[in-house]
Design a protein around this motif. Structure first.
Motif, mmCIF file in Angstrom:
data_model
loop_
_atom_site.group_PDB
_atom_site.id
_atom_site.type_symbol
_atom_site.label_atom_id
_atom_site.label_comp_id
_atom_site.label_asym_id
_atom_site.label_seq_id
_atom_site.Cartn_x
_atom_site.Cartn_y
_atom_site.Cartn_z
ATOM 1 N N THR A 32 0.839 -1.197 0.000
ATOM 2 C CA THR A 32 0.000 0.000 0.000
ATOM 3 C C THR A 32 0.874 1.247 0.000
ATOM 4 N N GLU A 33 0.689 2.092 -1.013
ATOM 5 C CA GLU A 33 1.446 3.340 -1.079
ATOM 6 C C GLU A 33 0.703 4.432 -0.324
ATOM 7 N N ILE A 34 1.439 5.165 0.488
ATOM 8 C CA ILE A 34 0.901 6.325 1.195
ATOM 9 C C ILE A 34 1.581 7.553 0.619
ATOM 10 N N LYS A 35 0.778 8.491 0.139
ATOM 11 C CA LYS A 35 1.334 9.703 -0.476
ATOM 12 C C LYS A 35 0.570 10.914 0.044
ATOM 13 N N ALA A 36 1.302 11.977 0.347
ATOM 14 C CA ALA A 36 0.665 13.190 0.887
ATOM 15 C C ALA A 36 1.341 14.440 0.357
ATOM 16 N N ASN A 37 0.549 15.493 0.242
ATOM 17 C CA ASN A 37 1.060 16.815 -0.104
ATOM 18 C C ASN A 37 1.135 17.644 1.171
ATOM 19 N N ILE A 38 2.283 18.293 1.404
ATOM 20 C CA ILE A 38 2.488 19.056 2.637
ATOM 21 C C ILE A 38 3.060 20.414 2.283
ATOM 22 N N VAL A 39 2.380 21.471 2.724
ATOM 23 C CA VAL A 39 2.847 22.836 2.506
ATOM 24 C C VAL A 39 2.697 23.630 3.796
ATOM 25 N N MET A 40 3.319 24.806 3.835
ATOM 26 C CA MET A 40 3.118 25.713 4.952
ATOM 27 C C MET A 40 1.697 26.261 4.886
ATOM 28 N N MET A 41 1.246 26.951 5.916
ATOM 29 C CA MET A 41 -0.133 27.430 5.956
ATOM 30 C C MET A 41 -0.415 28.531 4.925
ATOM 31 N N CYS A 42 0.634 29.098 4.355
ATOM 32 C CA CYS A 42 0.489 30.079 3.284
ATOM 33 C C CYS A 42 0.534 29.417 1.912
ATOM 34 N N GLY A 43 0.762 28.102 1.885
ATOM 35 C CA GLY A 43 0.909 27.390 0.625
ATOM 36 C C GLY A 43 2.348 27.268 0.169
ATOM 37 N N CYS A 44 3.273 27.817 0.917
ATOM 38 C CA CYS A 44 4.693 27.773 0.546
ATOM 39 C C CYS A 44 5.210 26.338 0.574
ATOM 40 N N PRO A 45 6.121 25.975 -0.356
ATOM 41 C CA PRO A 45 6.522 24.582 -0.522
ATOM 42 C C PRO A 45 7.408 24.052 0.594
ATOM 43 N N VAL A 46 7.194 22.794 0.923
ATOM 44 C CA VAL A 46 8.058 22.063 1.852
ATOM 45 C C VAL A 46 8.883 21.096 1.011
#
Length: 248
Positions: free
Chosen positions: A162-176
């Motif tokens: 099972t692949e687990i994938k997530a998008n994570i950004v700062m609260m302003c949308g800035c990239p992590v």
């Protein structure tokens, strides 16, 4: 009776009552990041009379996240604004005729329901005394975490990983991202997989795509809850998302 003091008081009341509008610039700023604006849907701003709870103004912050160099890298001097002309904010236009104690609330980012944080403050508004520039800045801590896969209540064969994938950004949308201004190598990014009698943490690594992280886990038949979280030990920023899946 001190008539000069009385005259001054009456004059002050008349002066206040003659003012129709007072402008207050309100901004929401992500903790350890930039301003929350149009690119992520903005922050919902509500201004209330602190005593009566009457709503005096409300709206959404609009504009850019701001100047990265000025906000994140340059030392800030006293009285120096972090915002610029196009930086996200909401200009509250208040019709007050007497000094009014107000509550200012920000809900952000408004379009990310699992990540919304409320921040608030109180202050006096004096009729005719605008608060502009950076204005009133409310800090919004956390990360926005969106689980991309597996999908909610997805049924997955037990014989495949099972692949687990997530998008994570700062609260302003800035990239992590690894090595970026918001460096993922300094954050704890994990998936917690749970079922009755089962618990396991999975480290998530960055994919080739900015702000996207993944990991894999082998699961036997059952119903599972997956929680993906991000945590920054330096600032205390944290955020998470949850989903449920079925392994056949």
């Amino acid at each position: 009776m001190n008539f000069s003091k009385l005259f001054g008081f009456v004059f002050l009341l008349v002066s206040f009552s003659s003012v129709a509008q007072t402008n207050i610039m309100i901004r929401a700023k992500a903790k350890d990041a930039k301003f929350i604006g149009t690119s992520i849907g903005g922050a919902k701003i509500i201004v209330r009379d602190a005593q009566t709870k009457e709503i005096l103004a409300e709206g959404i912050t609009k504009g850019s996240t701001g100047n990265s160099e000025k906000i994140m890298k340059q030392p800030k001097e006293r009285y120096q604004d972090l915002s610029e002309n196009n930086t996200a904010g909401f200009l509250a236009k208040l019709d007050v005729s007497t000094p009014t104690f107000i509550e200012v609330e920000a809900y952000a980012p408004i379009n990310k329901k699992q990540a919304i944080v409320k921040s608030s403050t109180q202050l006096w508004v004096i009729p005719g005394k605008d608060i502009i520039g950076d204005g009133v800045v409310l800090e919004i801590p956390g990360f926005v975490v969106d689980i991309l896969s597996p999908q909610t209540h997805e049924r997955i064969p037990g014989e495949i990983s099972t692949e687990i994938k997530a998008n994570i950004v700062m609260m302003c949308g800035c990239p992590v991202e690894e090595g970026g201004l918001w460096d993922a190598s300094g954050f704890e990014i994990k998936a917690v997989v749970e079922a009755e009698g089962f618990f396991k943490e999975v480290e998530l690594s960055q994919t080739e795509k900015s702000s996207t992280f993944f990991g894999n886990i082998d699961l036997s038949k059952g119903n599972y809850t997956i929680t993906v979280f991000a945590f920054d030990p330096k600032t205390g920023n944290s955020g998470l998302d949850k989903t449920n899946i079925v392994i056949n």
